[in-house]
Write a protein that holds these residues in place. Structure first.
Motif, PDB file in Angstrom:
ATOM      1  N   ASP A 128       0.864  -1.186   0.000  1.00 33.03           N
ATOM      2  CA  ASP A 128       0.000   0.000   0.000  1.00 33.03           C
ATOM      3  C   ASP A 128       0.896   1.231   0.000  1.00 33.03           C
ATOM      4  OD1 ASP A 128      -1.723   2.114   0.497  1.00 33.03           O
ATOM      5  OD2 ASP A 128      -2.479   1.320   2.392  1.00 33.03           O
ATOM      6  N   GLY A 129       0.877   1.963  -1.109  1.00 33.72           N
ATOM      7  CA  GLY A 129       1.724   3.144  -1.238  1.00 33.72           C
ATOM      8  C   GLY A 129       1.028   4.446  -0.888  1.00 33.72           C
ATOM      9  N   SER A 130      -0.143   4.370  -0.244  1.00 33.99           N
ATOM     10  CA  SER A 130      -0.888   5.604   0.034  1.00 33.99           C
ATOM     11  C   SER A 130      -0.175   6.519   1.022  1.00 33.99           C
ATOM     12  CB  SER A 130      -2.300   5.279   0.533  1.00 33.99           C
ATOM     13  OG  SER A 130      -2.244   4.559   1.750  1.00 33.99           O
ATOM     14  N   GLY A 131       0.744   5.995   1.827  1.00 27.85           N
ATOM     15  CA  GLY A 131       1.478   6.822   2.778  1.00 27.85           C
ATOM     16  C   GLY A 131       2.778   7.388   2.223  1.00 27.85           C
ATOM     17  N   VAL A 132       3.013   7.191   0.943  1.00 25.96           N
ATOM     18  CA  VAL A 132       4.251   7.650   0.308  1.00 25.96           C
ATOM     19  C   VAL A 132       3.971   8.920  -0.475  1.00 25.96           C
ATOM     20  CG1 VAL A 132       6.032   7.053  -1.372  1.00 25.96           C
ATOM     21  CG2 VAL A 132       5.079   5.278   0.109  1.00 25.96           C
ATOM     22  N   SER A 146       0.084   8.761  -9.335  1.00 22.49           N
ATOM     23  CA  SER A 146      -0.449   8.256 -10.595  1.00 22.49           C
ATOM     24  C   SER A 146      -1.082   6.891 -10.351  1.00 22.49           C
ATOM     25  CB  SER A 146       0.658   8.143 -11.636  1.00 22.49           C
ATOM     26  OG  SER A 146       1.642   7.245 -11.189  1.00 22.49           O
ATOM     27  N   GLY A 147      -1.982   6.510 -11.214  1.00 20.70           N
ATOM     28  CA  GLY A 147      -2.624   5.206 -11.086  1.00 20.70           C
ATOM     29  C   GLY A 147      -3.952   5.290 -10.374  1.00 20.70           C
ATOM     30  N   ASP A 148      -4.700   4.229 -10.519  1.00 18.51           N
ATOM     31  CA  ASP A 148      -6.037   4.171  -9.938  1.00 18.51           C
ATOM     32  C   ASP A 148      -6.028   3.784  -8.466  1.00 18.51           C
ATOM     33  OD1 ASP A 148      -7.005   4.733 -12.455  1.00 18.51           O
ATOM     34  OD2 ASP A 148      -7.321   2.619 -12.963  1.00 18.51           O
ATOM     35  N   SER A 149      -5.048   3.023  -8.054  1.00 15.72           N
ATOM     36  CA  SER A 149      -5.035   2.472  -6.704  1.00 15.72           C
ATOM     37  C   SER A 149      -3.648   2.614  -6.101  1.00 15.72           C
ATOM     38  CB  SER A 149      -5.420   0.992  -6.760  1.00 15.72           C
ATOM     39  OG  SER A 149      -5.241   0.383  -5.501  1.00 15.72           O
ATOM     40  N   PRO A 150      -3.572   2.845  -4.803  1.00 10.82           N
ATOM     41  CA  PRO A 150      -2.259   2.899  -4.163  1.00 10.82           C
ATOM     42  C   PRO A 150      -1.677   1.499  -3.915  1.00 10.82           C
ATOM     43  CG  PRO A 150      -3.960   3.249  -2.530  1.00 10.82           C
ATOM     44  CD  PRO A 150      -4.650   3.162  -3.865  1.00 10.82           C
ATOM     45  N   TYR A 151      -2.446   0.449  -4.219  1.00 13.74           N
ATOM     46  CA  TYR A 151      -2.003  -0.921  -3.967  1.00 13.74           C
ATOM     47  C   TYR A 151      -1.288  -1.491  -5.182  1.00 13.74           C
ATOM     48  CZ  TYR A 151      -4.988  -0.637   0.081  1.00 13.74           C
ATOM     49  OH  TYR A 151      -5.555  -0.250   1.264  1.00 13.74           O
ATOM     50  N   SER A 152      -0.216  -2.226  -4.933  1.00 11.73           N
ATOM     51  CA  SER A 152       0.500  -2.898  -6.013  1.00 11.73           C
ATOM     52  C   SER A 152       1.017  -4.245  -5.515  1.00 11.73           C
ATOM     53  CB  SER A 152       1.655  -2.038  -6.524  1.00 11.73           C
ATOM     54  OG  SER A 152       2.566  -1.757  -5.485  1.00 11.73           O
ATOM     55  N   ALA A 153       1.050  -5.197  -6.435  1.00 12.72           N
ATOM     56  CA  ALA A 153       1.570  -6.532  -6.114  1.00 12.72           C
ATOM     57  C   ALA A 153       3.013  -6.626  -6.579  1.00 12.72           C
ATOM     58  CB  ALA A 153       0.724  -7.595  -6.786  1.00 12.72           C
ATOM     59  N   TRP A 154       3.820  -7.276  -5.773  1.00 14.13           N
ATOM     60  CA  TRP A 154       5.240  -7.485  -6.087  1.00 14.13           C
ATOM     61  C   TRP A 154       5.578  -8.950  -5.847  1.00 14.13           C
ATOM     62  CZ3 TRP A 154       8.704  -3.676  -7.666  1.00 14.13           C
ATOM     63  CH2 TRP A 154       8.185  -2.380  -7.693  1.00 14.13           C
ATOM     64  N   ALA A 155       6.349  -9.518  -6.768  1.00 14.94           N
ATOM     65  CA  ALA A 155       6.875 -10.874  -6.591  1.00 14.94           C
ATOM     66  C   ALA A 155       8.252 -10.753  -5.959  1.00 14.94           C
ATOM     67  CB  ALA A 155       6.964 -11.589  -7.931  1.00 14.94           C
ATOM     68  N   LEU A 156       8.440 -11.432  -4.860  1.00 12.41           N
ATOM     69  CA  LEU A 156       9.728 -11.431  -4.170  1.00 12.41           C
ATOM     70  C   LEU A 156      10.359 -12.808  -4.276  1.00 12.41           C
ATOM     71  CD1 LEU A 156       8.741  -9.744  -0.766  1.00 12.41           C
ATOM     72  CD2 LEU A 156       9.428  -8.622  -2.898  1.00 12.41           C
ATOM     73  N   ALA A 157      11.628 -12.870  -4.600  1.00  7.17           N
ATOM     74  CA  ALA A 157      12.400 -14.099  -4.462  1.00  7.17           C
ATOM     75  C   ALA A 157      13.073 -13.998  -3.104  1.00  7.17           C
ATOM     76  CB  ALA A 157      13.429 -14.227  -5.571  1.00  7.17           C
ATOM     77  N   ALA A 173       7.672  -5.968  -9.989  1.00  7.32           N
ATOM     78  CA  ALA A 173       6.271  -5.543  -9.988  1.00  7.32           C
ATOM     79  C   ALA A 173       5.445  -6.591 -10.720  1.00  7.32           C
ATOM     80  CB  ALA A 173       6.124  -4.180 -10.655  1.00  7.32           C
ATOM     81  N   ARG A 174       4.274  -6.875 -10.178  1.00  6.41           N
ATOM     82  CA  ARG A 174       3.395  -7.884 -10.778  1.00  6.41           C
ATOM     83  C   ARG A 174       2.007  -7.317 -11.004  1.00  6.41           C
ATOM     84  NH1 ARG A 174       4.818 -13.417  -9.944  1.00  6.41           N
ATOM     85  NH2 ARG A 174       2.817 -13.862 -10.900  1.00  6.41           N
ATOM     86  N   PRO A 175       1.849  -6.410 -11.957  1.00  9.73           N
ATOM     87  CA  PRO A 175       0.524  -5.832 -12.193  1.00  9.73           C
ATOM     88  C   PRO A 175      -0.493  -6.865 -12.670  1.00  9.73           C
ATOM     89  CG  PRO A 175       2.050  -5.187 -13.932  1.00  9.73           C
ATOM     90  CD  PRO A 175       2.848  -5.915 -12.887  1.00  9.73           C
ATOM     91  N   ASP A 176       0.010  -7.990 -13.181  1.00  5.92           N
ATOM     92  CA  ASP A 176      -0.866  -9.044 -13.681  1.00  5.92           C
ATOM     93  C   ASP A 176      -1.026 -10.184 -12.682  1.00  5.92           C
ATOM     94  OD1 ASP A 176       1.745  -9.890 -13.775  1.00  5.92           O
ATOM     95  OD2 ASP A 176       1.491 -11.035 -15.623  1.00  5.92           O
ATOM     96  N   GLN A 185      -8.245  -5.520  -2.669  1.00  5.93           N
ATOM     97  CA  GLN A 185      -8.028  -4.109  -2.368  1.00  5.93           C
ATOM     98  C   GLN A 185      -8.679  -3.246  -3.448  1.00  5.93           C
ATOM     99  OE1 GLN A 185      -6.810  -3.513   0.555  1.00  5.93           O
ATOM    100  NE2 GLN A 185      -6.203  -5.602   0.908  1.00  5.93           N
ATOM    101  N   PRO A 186      -9.058  -2.016  -3.091  1.00  8.55           N
ATOM    102  CA  PRO A 186      -9.682  -1.141  -4.095  1.00  8.55           C
ATOM    103  C   PRO A 186      -8.737  -0.777  -5.216  1.00  8.55           C
ATOM    104  CG  PRO A 186      -9.401   0.007  -1.978  1.00  8.55           C
ATOM    105  CD  PRO A 186      -8.935  -1.398  -1.809  1.00  8.55           C
TER     106      PRO A 186
END
Length: 186
Positions: A128-132, A146-157, A173-176, A185-186
């Motif tokens: 959640d990047g809303s606090g950034v 920018s973007g519709d939502s402050p939420y983003s998915a990330w793949a971590l190894a 980053a894993r937008p898909d 999340q909204p």
């Protein structure tokens, strides 16, 4: 002349002392390296929680580095591998070079294990990047998100250490991500 002679004898004495100390203890065998401890096997729930904590620690420290304009990548090593740490610092330096800075660490709100082979795993986290906030260094003017939502998915190894801690070795980053931790999340 006398001074040089004493200096020569002092150098000879120092060299002899070094040579003699090199001989001491040669009869003792060198300690053998201990076998590497196996990584503990974490359940998927434990791995998700530990990965979430590691990535949040990484994000918090990176935010502190942005604020201090500190490029010492070793500050990130308790949570990440060296390649990820140096990549993050390079990105920070590029951001600063464009006249921008970032304040506030994103909140890692959830994690799901995608694969787990015991020593290494792939974990999808929702951030959640809303606090950034991104702002101009000189004027302090904040840029609009920018973007519709402050939420983003990330793949971590991640790699599981012998003590059960997790080191994040890479992120993407894993937008898909589909049904990911960010799916609801909204």
């Amino acid at each position: 002349m006398v001074r040089r002679r004493w200096m020569r004898w002092g150098a000879v004495g120092a060299a002899a002392a070094v040579a003699l100390t090199g001989c001491v203890g040669e009869d003792e065998p060198a300690p053998s390296p201990s076998a590497a401890e196996p990584s503990p096997s974490l359940s998927n729930d434990e791995l998700a929680d530990t990965s979430l904590d590691a990535y949040q620690g990484f994000q918090d420290e990176l935010n502190a580095m942005y604020q201090a304009f500190d490029s010492d990548y070793t500050r990130l090593l308790p949570w990440s591998g060296p390649e990820l740490a140096t990549d993050a610092v390079a990105s920070m330096e590029q951001t600063h070079a464009t006249g921008l800075n970032i304040d506030g660490a994103p909140a890692v709100v959830s994690a799901e294990v995608e694969s787990n082979d015991g020593d290494a795993a792939s974990v999808i986290v929702c951030v959640d990047g809303s606090g950034v906030r991104v702002y101009d260094i000189e004027s302090g003017v904040e840029l609009e998100p920018s973007g519709d939502s402050p939420y983003s998915a990330w793949a971590l190894a991640v790699v599981v250490e012998a003590d059960g801690s997790v080191i994040v070795t890479s992120r993407e980053a894993r937008p898909d991500a589909g049904p990911s931790p960010c799916g609801s999340q909204p």
